[in-house]
Write a protein that holds these residues in place. Structure first.
Motif, mmCIF file in Angstrom:
data_model
loop_
_atom_site.group_PDB
_atom_site.id
_atom_site.type_symbol
_atom_site.label_atom_id
_atom_site.label_comp_id
_atom_site.label_asym_id
_atom_site.label_seq_id
_atom_site.Cartn_x
_atom_site.Cartn_y
_atom_site.Cartn_z
ATOM 1 N N UNK A 101 1.033 -1.107 0.131
ATOM 2 C CA UNK A 101 0.191 -0.089 -0.081
ATOM 3 C C UNK A 101 0.992 1.269 -0.037
ATOM 4 N N UNK A 102 0.668 1.955 -0.986
ATOM 5 C CA UNK A 102 1.711 3.165 -1.028
ATOM 6 C C UNK A 102 0.974 4.523 -1.531
ATOM 7 N N UNK A 103 1.528 5.788 -0.923
ATOM 8 C CA UNK A 103 0.971 6.913 -1.112
ATOM 9 C C UNK A 103 2.346 7.772 -1.762
ATOM 10 N N UNK A 104 1.874 8.631 -2.744
ATOM 11 C CA UNK A 104 3.195 9.415 -3.289
ATOM 12 C C UNK A 104 2.776 10.838 -3.275
ATOM 13 N N UNK A 105 3.659 11.880 -2.844
ATOM 14 C CA UNK A 105 3.227 13.171 -2.802
ATOM 15 C C UNK A 105 4.471 13.962 -3.377
ATOM 16 N N UNK A 106 4.075 14.655 -4.292
ATOM 17 C CA UNK A 106 5.281 15.811 -4.938
ATOM 18 C C UNK A 106 5.641 16.822 -3.912
ATOM 19 N N UNK A 107 6.593 17.301 -4.284
ATOM 20 C CA UNK A 107 7.149 18.497 -3.174
ATOM 21 C C UNK A 107 6.109 19.643 -2.925
ATOM 22 N N UNK A 108 5.321 19.860 -3.897
ATOM 23 C CA UNK A 108 4.345 20.885 -3.504
ATOM 24 C C UNK A 108 3.350 20.503 -2.544
ATOM 25 N N UNK A 109 3.295 19.019 -2.232
ATOM 26 C CA UNK A 109 1.979 18.545 -1.380
ATOM 27 C C UNK A 109 2.402 18.169 -0.098
ATOM 28 N N UNK A 110 3.831 18.520 0.338
ATOM 29 C CA UNK A 110 4.234 18.111 1.721
ATOM 30 C C UNK A 110 5.338 19.155 2.245
ATOM 31 N N UNK A 111 5.279 19.234 3.505
ATOM 32 C CA UNK A 111 6.416 20.116 4.168
ATOM 33 C C UNK A 111 6.976 19.213 5.040
ATOM 34 N N UNK A 112 8.278 19.215 5.376
ATOM 35 C CA UNK A 112 9.137 18.502 6.007
ATOM 36 C C UNK A 112 9.496 19.468 7.460
ATOM 37 N N UNK A 113 9.022 19.029 8.532
ATOM 38 C CA UNK A 113 9.558 19.556 9.798
ATOM 39 C C UNK A 113 10.207 18.669 10.663
ATOM 40 N N UNK A 114 10.918 19.318 11.640
ATOM 41 C CA UNK A 114 11.832 18.620 12.480
ATOM 42 C C UNK A 114 11.426 19.262 13.877
ATOM 43 N N UNK A 166 16.605 20.310 13.449
ATOM 44 C CA UNK A 166 16.040 19.570 14.622
ATOM 45 C C UNK A 166 16.751 20.847 15.713
ATOM 46 N N UNK A 167 18.168 20.951 15.709
ATOM 47 C CA UNK A 167 18.880 21.861 16.658
ATOM 48 C C UNK A 167 18.474 23.110 16.576
ATOM 49 N N UNK A 168 18.330 23.611 15.370
ATOM 50 C CA UNK A 168 18.299 25.107 15.263
ATOM 51 C C UNK A 168 16.762 25.332 15.636
ATOM 52 N N UNK A 169 15.672 24.569 15.157
ATOM 53 C CA UNK A 169 14.224 24.905 15.412
ATOM 54 C C UNK A 169 14.189 24.894 16.804
ATOM 55 N N UNK A 170 14.521 23.862 17.747
ATOM 56 C CA UNK A 170 14.470 23.763 19.143
ATOM 57 C C UNK A 170 15.314 25.051 19.956
ATOM 58 N N UNK A 171 16.435 25.428 19.463
ATOM 59 C CA UNK A 171 17.066 26.434 20.130
ATOM 60 C C UNK A 171 16.285 27.956 19.864
ATOM 61 N N UNK A 172 15.713 28.111 18.592
ATOM 62 C CA UNK A 172 14.990 29.109 18.206
ATOM 63 C C UNK A 172 13.682 29.344 18.931
ATOM 64 N N UNK A 173 13.068 28.277 19.145
ATOM 65 C CA UNK A 173 11.967 28.132 19.924
ATOM 66 C C UNK A 173 12.027 28.410 21.422
ATOM 67 N N UNK A 174 13.003 27.473 21.916
ATOM 68 C CA UNK A 174 12.898 27.435 23.406
ATOM 69 C C UNK A 174 13.813 28.389 24.098
ATOM 70 N N UNK A 175 15.156 28.792 23.031
ATOM 71 C CA UNK A 175 15.928 29.636 23.584
ATOM 72 C C UNK A 175 17.060 29.021 24.365
ATOM 73 N N UNK A 176 17.241 27.803 24.449
ATOM 74 C CA UNK A 176 18.252 27.004 25.150
ATOM 75 C C UNK A 176 19.068 26.265 23.868
ATOM 76 N N UNK A 177 20.415 26.588 24.056
ATOM 77 C CA UNK A 177 21.191 26.101 23.199
ATOM 78 C C UNK A 177 21.231 24.437 23.466
#
Length: 180
Positions: A7-20, A60-71
């Motif tokens: 069972x498979x699904x396929x998404x082109x780059x305009x249909x998904x966003x990648x977060x960490x 992941x490190x950038x986003x967590x540091x930006x949002x939390x303020x903790x290196x």
């Protein structure tokens, strides 16, 4: 035309966003960081979108540091994963294997955000760099309050069950890797 046996699904780059994101531990006090969004009275975890060309680990490190303020830094943990070893000396089956000292996502969430569009969220385990000062230039300062809660209290504090389940798994991995 042949049909895949999977069972498979396929998404082109305009249909998904990648977060960490990362479950952020303060190891010295055995606490986990959460973001309290007073506007919606929700308690969530730090995450954000990965930029083009950026590795998931760096994002992941950038986003967590930006949002939390903790290196912070990603923890090298011991866990099961279906990923093959860094150096394959033989063809291995697609089965879970236990590794020690790895920086790999421990959870992948897939959110269906609107018809035909998804958000992939790769989750890591991270720790506060406790010898570094708090960063005062958080991008989202004012949108939420950064709080730390004990392992025992965090599962009751988080708003969403999917986050509780994920944090419970992260606590299990950290405890198994580093002990009580």
């Amino acid at each position: 035309m042949a049909v895949s046996r999977y069972v498979s699904e396929q998404y082109t780059s305009d249909a998904f966003v990648e977060s960490v994101g990362a479950v952020l531990f303060r190891m010295s006090t055995k606490e986990i960081c959460v973001l309290h969004l007073p506007r919606r009275d929700e308690y969530t975890l730090a995450k954000g979108r990965r930029n083009c060309g950026e590795t998931r680990q760096k994002a992941a490190v950038r986003e967590v540091t930006e949002e939390c303020g903790f290196p912070c830094h990603l923890l090298n943990v011991s866990m099961l994963t279906r990923a093959p070893p860094a150096v394959e000396v033989e063809q291995l089956g697609d089965v879970p294997r236990f590794y020690t000292g790895i920086y790999e996502p421990f959870t992948l969430q897939i959110r269906h955000i609107e018809e035909g569009n998804i958000k992939l969220i790769w989750w890591y385990i991270a720790a506060v760099n406790e010898d570094e000062p708090l960063k005062e230039d958080r991008h989202e300062m004012g949108e939420f309050v950064v709080e730390f809660h004990s392992f025992a209290d965090i599962l009751e504090k988080l708003t969403f069950q999917v986050d509780r389940d994920m944090v419970k798994k992260a606590i299990e991995i950290v405890t198994n890797t580093f002990g009580n």
